[in-house]
Design a protein around this motif. Structure first.
Motif, PDB file in Angstrom:
ATOM      1  N   ASP A 199      14.428   9.379  40.112  1.00  0.00           N
ATOM      2  CA  ASP A 199      15.647   9.364  39.578  1.00  0.00           C
ATOM      3  C   ASP A 199      15.055   9.813  37.974  1.00  0.00           C
ATOM      4  OD1 ASP A 199      17.944   9.026  37.987  1.00  0.00           O
ATOM      5  OD2 ASP A 199      18.741   8.027  39.643  1.00  0.00           O
ATOM      6  N   CYS A 255      18.977  13.715  39.724  1.00  0.00           N
ATOM      7  CA  CYS A 255      19.576  13.656  38.308  1.00  0.00           C
ATOM      8  C   CYS A 255      20.968  13.406  38.459  1.00  0.00           C
ATOM      9  CB  CYS A 255      19.158  14.879  37.373  1.00  0.00           C
ATOM     10  SG  CYS A 255      19.973  16.416  37.889  1.00  0.00           S
ATOM     11  N   GLN A 256      21.890  13.721  37.735  1.00  0.00           N
ATOM     12  CA  GLN A 256      23.320  13.439  37.958  1.00  0.00           C
ATOM     13  C   GLN A 256      23.933  14.600  38.818  1.00  0.00           C
ATOM     14  OE1 GLN A 256      24.833  10.431  36.994  1.00  0.00           O
ATOM     15  NE2 GLN A 256      26.882  11.295  38.231  1.00  0.00           N
ATOM     16  N   GLU A 285      21.770   4.879  32.625  1.00  0.00           N
ATOM     17  CA  GLU A 285      22.351   5.707  33.809  1.00  0.00           C
ATOM     18  C   GLU A 285      21.942   5.069  35.349  1.00  0.00           C
ATOM     19  OE1 GLU A 285      23.569  10.187  32.545  1.00  0.00           O
ATOM     20  OE2 GLU A 285      21.563   9.616  32.170  1.00  0.00           O
ATOM     21  N   ARG A 301      17.103  10.071  35.575  1.00  0.00           N
ATOM     22  CA  ARG A 301      18.306  10.158  34.576  1.00  0.00           C
ATOM     23  C   ARG A 301      17.617   8.862  33.515  1.00  0.00           C
ATOM     24  NH1 ARG A 301      22.779   8.377  37.457  1.00  0.00           N
ATOM     25  NH2 ARG A 301      21.415   7.042  38.908  1.00  0.00           N
TER      26      ARG A 301
END
Length: 137
Positions: free
Chosen positions: A55, A97-98, A61, A57
């Motif tokens: 991840d 990511c998001q 987050e 981010r």
């Protein structure tokens, strides 16, 4: 041949070329970001091939919710932390990511660190949640 010589038609041709380029841009730019997998393929890779989920981010987050067993490696830190993400460089890496837009940037750093299979989760965490898959907080 007269069609191309008329200035009014040149404007139409220019509009057609520009709009065609804008339509093709997502496909062209996606190729630069490396291979992408959807949530179904990602789940299969995690379960059957022990893929490592990274991840990218920021920590805040990540703390709000992430894929189970995901490793946090913010994009700003990724180059420094890339070598320690997996012991075996042949294990698939799935970058999250998001929304799937930033994960392509991580591809080059992970490839440079020696990982042979690097994928981006298409749609990112948002797609994962939309598919009703588990998120850990």
């Amino acid at each position: 041949m007269n069609f191309f010589a008329d200035y009014n038609n040149l404007a139409l041709i220019a509009v057609a070329v520009v709009s065609g380029g804008l339509l093709a841009w997502p496909t062209i730019s996606r190729g630069a970001g490396g291979k992408r997998v959807n949530t179904t393929i990602a789940t299969q890779m995690i379960n059957k091939r022990n893929a490592v989920v990274v991840d990218i981010r920021e920590a805040a987050e990540f703390a709000k919710g992430h894929l189970p067993q995901a490793k946090s490696a913010p994009l700003s830190d990724l180059a420094a932390r890339a070598a320690g993400l997996a012991k075996d460089k042949s294990v698939p890496i799935i970058v999250v990511c998001q929304t799937g837009q930033s994960s392509g940037k991580a591809h080059a750093a992970l490839k440079e660190a020696g990982y042979s299979e690097v994928y981006s989760l298409d749609g990112g965490l948002a797609a994962w949640q939309q598919a009703g898959l588990p998120v850990v907080k």
